[in-house]
Design a protein around this motif. Sequence first.
Motif, PDB file in Angstrom:
ATOM      1  N   VAL A  96      43.714  73.660  44.963  1.00 16.20           N
ATOM      2  CA  VAL A  96      42.443  74.068  44.326  1.00 16.20           C
ATOM      3  C   VAL A  96      41.365  74.293  45.391  1.00 16.20           C
ATOM      4  N   PHE A  97      41.804  74.301  46.664  1.00 14.58           N
ATOM      5  CA  PHE A  97      40.975  74.678  47.822  1.00 14.58           C
ATOM      6  C   PHE A  97      39.892  73.653  48.176  1.00 14.58           C
ATOM      7  N   LEU A  98      39.923  72.469  47.578  1.00  8.36           N
ATOM      8  CA  LEU A  98      38.897  71.475  47.879  1.00  8.36           C
ATOM      9  C   LEU A  98      39.454  70.072  47.679  1.00  8.36           C
ATOM     10  N   GLU A  99      39.271  69.224  48.704  1.00  5.11           N
ATOM     11  CA  GLU A  99      39.578  67.797  48.612  1.00  5.11           C
ATOM     12  C   GLU A  99      38.285  67.023  48.857  1.00  5.11           C
ATOM     13  N   GLN A 100      38.099  65.953  48.081  1.00  5.81           N
ATOM     14  CA  GLN A 100      36.884  65.156  48.204  1.00  5.81           C
ATOM     15  C   GLN A 100      37.212  63.672  48.106  1.00  5.81           C
ATOM     16  N   SER A 101      36.412  62.859  48.766  1.00 14.15           N
ATOM     17  CA  SER A 101      36.455  61.417  48.571  1.00 14.15           C
ATOM     18  C   SER A 101      35.033  60.899  48.760  1.00 14.15           C
ATOM     19  N   SER A 102      34.825  59.625  48.449  1.00 13.47           N
ATOM     20  CA  SER A 102      33.472  59.087  48.602  1.00 13.47           C
ATOM     21  C   SER A 102      33.512  57.575  48.688  1.00 13.47           C
ATOM     22  N   THR A 103      32.477  57.010  49.301  1.00 11.20           N
ATOM     23  CA  THR A 103      32.287  55.570  49.265  1.00 11.20           C
ATOM     24  C   THR A 103      31.780  55.195  47.881  1.00 11.20           C
ATOM     25  N   MET A 104      31.892  53.934  47.524  1.00 10.67           N
ATOM     26  CA  MET A 104      31.191  53.450  46.333  1.00 10.67           C
ATOM     27  C   MET A 104      29.727  53.266  46.708  1.00 10.67           C
ATOM     28  N   ALA A 105      28.859  53.437  45.738  1.00 14.94           N
ATOM     29  CA  ALA A 105      27.426  53.395  46.005  1.00 14.94           C
ATOM     30  C   ALA A 105      26.989  52.055  46.591  1.00 14.94           C
ATOM     31  N   ASP A 106      26.029  52.129  47.494  1.00  8.16           N
ATOM     32  CA  ASP A 106      25.382  50.916  47.996  1.00  8.16           C
ATOM     33  C   ASP A 106      24.687  50.203  46.839  1.00  8.16           C
ATOM     34  N   LYS A 107      24.608  48.878  46.921  1.00  9.75           N
ATOM     35  CA  LYS A 107      23.762  48.134  45.985  1.00  9.75           C
ATOM     36  C   LYS A 107      22.370  48.012  46.629  1.00  9.75           C
ATOM     37  N   VAL A 108      21.372  48.464  45.910  1.00  7.14           N
ATOM     38  CA  VAL A 108      20.007  48.456  46.438  1.00  7.14           C
ATOM     39  C   VAL A 108      19.070  47.769  45.448  1.00  7.14           C
ATOM     40  N   VAL A 109      17.975  47.229  45.961  1.00  6.44           N
ATOM     41  CA  VAL A 109      17.004  46.532  45.121  1.00  6.44           C
ATOM     42  C   VAL A 109      16.063  47.549  44.482  1.00  6.44           C
ATOM     43  N   VAL A 110      15.931  47.467  43.166  1.00 10.92           N
ATOM     44  CA  VAL A 110      15.025  48.349  42.426  1.00 10.92           C
ATOM     45  C   VAL A 110      14.056  47.485  41.624  1.00 10.92           C
ATOM     46  N   GLU A 111      12.798  47.912  41.619  1.00  6.85           N
ATOM     47  CA  GLU A 111      11.771  47.167  40.894  1.00  6.85           C
ATOM     48  C   GLU A 111      11.632  47.695  39.473  1.00  6.85           C
ATOM     49  N   PHE A 112      11.848  46.818  38.512  1.00  3.99           N
ATOM     50  CA  PHE A 112      11.619  47.130  37.105  1.00  3.99           C
ATOM     51  C   PHE A 112      10.325  46.453  36.661  1.00  3.99           C
ATOM     52  N   THR A 113       9.897  46.696  35.434  1.00  2.95           N
ATOM     53  CA  THR A 113       8.592  46.162  35.016  1.00  2.95           C
ATOM     54  C   THR A 113       8.557  44.639  35.034  1.00  2.95           C
ATOM     55  N   GLU A 114       9.711  43.975  34.754  1.00  2.00           N
ATOM     56  CA  GLU A 114       9.713  42.517  34.702  1.00  2.00           C
ATOM     57  C   GLU A 114      10.167  41.860  36.001  1.00  2.00           C
ATOM     58  N   ALA A 115      11.055  42.517  36.716  1.00  2.00           N
ATOM     59  CA  ALA A 115      11.656  41.883  37.892  1.00  2.00           C
ATOM     60  C   ALA A 115      12.413  42.911  38.727  1.00  2.00           C
ATOM     61  N   GLU A 116      12.865  42.454  39.894  1.00  2.00           N
ATOM     62  CA  GLU A 116      13.708  43.295  40.740  1.00  2.00           C
ATOM     63  C   GLU A 116      15.172  43.029  40.385  1.00  2.00           C
ATOM     64  N   LEU A 117      16.005  44.056  40.608  1.00  2.00           N
ATOM     65  CA  LEU A 117      17.434  43.928  40.314  1.00  2.00           C
ATOM     66  C   LEU A 117      18.228  44.710  41.343  1.00  2.00           C
ATOM     67  N   LEU A 118      19.386  44.160  41.727  1.00  2.00           N
ATOM     68  CA  LEU A 118      20.287  44.828  42.664  1.00  2.00           C
ATOM     69  C   LEU A 118      21.238  45.708  41.861  1.00  2.00           C
ATOM     70  N   ILE A 119      21.156  47.025  42.052  1.00  2.00           N
ATOM     71  CA  ILE A 119      21.966  47.963  41.263  1.00  2.00           C
ATOM     72  C   ILE A 119      22.547  49.058  42.173  1.00  2.00           C
ATOM     73  N   PRO A 120      23.550  49.811  41.683  1.00  2.00           N
ATOM     74  CA  PRO A 120      24.125  50.891  42.504  1.00  2.00           C
ATOM     75  C   PRO A 120      23.089  51.974  42.823  1.00  2.00           C
ATOM     76  N   GLY A 121      23.057  52.382  44.088  1.00  2.00           N
ATOM     77  CA  GLY A 121      22.149  53.441  44.526  1.00  2.00           C
ATOM     78  C   GLY A 121      22.906  54.729  44.819  1.00  2.00           C
ATOM     79  N   GLY A 122      22.826  55.185  46.075  1.00  2.00           N
ATOM     80  CA  GLY A 122      23.518  56.409  46.464  1.00  2.00           C
ATOM     81  C   GLY A 122      24.815  56.109  47.203  1.00  2.00           C
ATOM     82  N   PHE A 123      25.622  57.145  47.401  1.00  2.00           N
ATOM     83  CA  PHE A 123      26.896  57.002  48.112  1.00  2.00           C
ATOM     84  C   PHE A 123      27.052  58.156  49.100  1.00  2.00           C
ATOM     85  N   TYR A 124      28.088  58.087  49.923  1.00  2.00           N
ATOM     86  CA  TYR A 124      28.355  59.137  50.908  1.00  2.00           C
ATOM     87  C   TYR A 124      29.682  59.805  50.535  1.00  2.00           C
TER      88      TYR A 124
END
Length: 263
Positions: free
Chosen positions: A204-232
């Motif tokens: 199909v002329f294309l092969e791809q792979s990727s890391t799993m997303a980094d866990k990053v700290v995000v600020e919500f209205t009540e608190a901060e939480l470590l959640i998936p961010g971006g990947f490579y």
Amino acid sequence: MTPEKLFEAMWKDYISRLCPSACQVHQLLQENEPLINDHIALRTFNLDPVKLDTLAKPFLAMGYEEKGQYHFESKKLNAKHFEHPDPRQPKVFISELEVEHCSGSVQKIVRSLVAHIRPDMVSDASFLYGGRLWPVSLEQYYILSEESEYAAWVAAHGYGANHFTVSVNQLKKMNQIAEVNRYLINNGFLLNTSGGEIKGTPAVFLEQSSTMADKVVVEFTEAELLIPGGFYEFAKRYPMANGELYPGFVTASADKIFESTNH
């Protein structure tokens, strides 16, 4: 703004806010020349004023052209990819959630978030790396997560490159995706195995792979939480019958790449 300046700004946002580990990947794969970025990806909702076409405007103004359309039924997503006449410029893949096909609770939350946006907030290219344009609560995030990881990701992170992509075609020491994967695993990276470590085939002329997303700290209205961010991501393109490298994307493969941000 030139494509170079825009991608530089997006890269800085990406490595500082969404995927800090990209710097380490960059160092591991860097050879004698700067790494070629095959493409970036952006996520959004199909609502004014942040629908796919709005995100595409800055790229179209810089000479990009729409080249392909894609539909992901199970994830309720539509997408388009754009290319620049200068092949050295990265491709751009933009997807949007079909909000009207989601449950009433998800629709209500997403529409309430987007209601915070004024047109002037998305009037120039800087919003593409500006992060979140609305407040969001942990309760809203959890409700979205139960139905659509994609919706939760956009709600939490807003606007920025979901991923950058190393062109494996450029690499000399490791010119196969499988070699890159082994090298990354040996250096402690976790890869997306949904549908296999390698998505796509030479057929199909294309092969791809990727890391799993980094866990990053995000600020919500009540608190901060470590959640998936971006990947490579890593992509190898193969020549078509005319001898040119395949320039598009494969829906079945991209469907699995989206899952790099799953919990």
